[in-house]
Design an enzyme around this catalytic site. Structure first.
Site, PDB file in Angstrom:
ATOM      1  N   ASP A  41       0.846  -1.319  -0.050  1.00  0.00           N
ATOM      2  CA  ASP A  41       0.018  -0.088  -0.071  1.00  0.00           C
ATOM      3  C   ASP A  41       0.828   1.323  -0.170  1.00  0.00           C
ATOM      4  O   ASP A  41       1.811   1.078   0.342  1.00  0.00           O
ATOM      5  CB  ASP A  41      -0.923   0.085   1.243  1.00  0.00           C
ATOM      6  CG  ASP A  41      -2.061  -1.109   1.202  1.00  0.00           C
ATOM      7  OD1 ASP A  41      -1.863  -1.860   0.250  1.00  0.00           O
ATOM      8  OD2 ASP A  41      -3.003  -0.902   1.871  1.00  0.00           O
ATOM      9  N   HIS A 186       3.756  -2.434   3.126  1.00  0.00           N
ATOM     10  CA  HIS A 186       3.848  -0.885   2.360  1.00  0.00           C
ATOM     11  C   HIS A 186       5.073  -0.809   1.559  1.00  0.00           C
ATOM     12  O   HIS A 186       6.021  -1.090   1.958  1.00  0.00           O
ATOM     13  CB  HIS A 186       3.644  -0.183   3.609  1.00  0.00           C
ATOM     14  CG  HIS A 186       2.235  -0.031   4.321  1.00  0.00           C
ATOM     15  ND1 HIS A 186       2.054  -1.197   5.309  1.00  0.00           N
ATOM     16  CD2 HIS A 186       1.222   0.626   4.029  1.00  0.00           C
ATOM     17  CE1 HIS A 186       0.896  -0.895   5.606  1.00  0.00           C
ATOM     18  NE2 HIS A 186       0.269   0.116   5.142  1.00  0.00           N
TER      19      HIS A 186
END
Length: 236
Positions: A41, A186
């Protein structure tokens, strides 16, 4: 659907939105096959996303990146590299709001604005969406489906955004690993956030997971597998 899936109890207790909206939402695939999906992400950036892409390329692994429109606008060349090297790109809003607080109209704007940026940078139109913080409700999911998107959650949270060590991240994955898992990581953070633990964790965990017999797939591949299983259940 009229039939009780053998996975209904698990889904209802853990992923109610997947149970209610199986054609829109997925938090994991229900399968005995040792497949696993890495997802990242908040990218792209120029600090960590390129390093993550290098590690994935080195190990011949394709992953799925949920991209923020504001960052795609700033680093279109990195977004282009993601798609060009065989990874899947998904929509992660433009400004990363908590959609359960900002509502349907804001979600529509965030998705459309980000879609435009991803399409301009990569030439592809994303159909996967991950809500910031995983914050969705039934109203938002219905709208998401109406927009032609599939909502993607996760079944393993590495908490790597907390700047954990590679060892801590790897331990979190191996303590929770299961067939059909979606792993949340991430590829970018705020200005001072150090995600080097994520990069080093990938170097360790990918070979170890392969040794355990896991095969890495993208979210579109995992979605197809999940719905192939659902189809078989319906016809039994």
């Amino acid at each position: 659907m009229g039939l009780i899936s053998p996975f209904a109890t698990v889904q209802a207790s853990t992923y109610p939105l997947q149970t209610t909206f199986p054609d829109i939402m997925m938090y994991k695939a229900h399968t005995n096959k040792k497949v696993i999906a890495l997802t990242f992400d908040d990218g792209p950036d120029q600090r960590f996303t390129p390093d993550i892409l290098d590690v994935l390329n080195q190990h011949h692994v394709n992953a799925t990146f949920f991209l923020m429109g504001s960052r795609v606008a700033k680093y279109p060349h990195v977004a282009k590299r993601i798609v060009k090297t065989g990874h899947a790109a998904g929509n992660h809003t433009y400004w990363h709001p908590q959609l359960t607080k900002t509502g349907v109209h804001n979600m529509k704007w965030e998705i459309n604005k980000t879609e435009q940026q991803i399409q301009a940078a990569t030439g592809t139109k994303p159909k996967l969406f991950r809500a910031p913080y995983g914050a969705l409700n039934k109203t938002l999911v219905k709208k998401l489906g109406g927009m032609g998107y599939k909502g993607i959650g996760w079944s393993i949270d590495t908490n790597d955004w907390k700047e954990l060590s590679a060892r801590s991240i790897v331990n979190r994955v191996f303590n929770n690993v299961h067939p059909g898992a979606i792993i949340l990581m991430h590829s970018a953070g705020h200005g001072t956030q150090d995600l080097s633990g994520t990069v080093h964790a990938l170097k360790k965990m990918i070979p170890r997971l392969k040794k355990k017999g896991y095969r890495f797939v993208t979210i579109p591949e995992l979605w197809s597998l999940e719905h192939e299983n659902m189809s078989k259940d319906l016809h039994q």
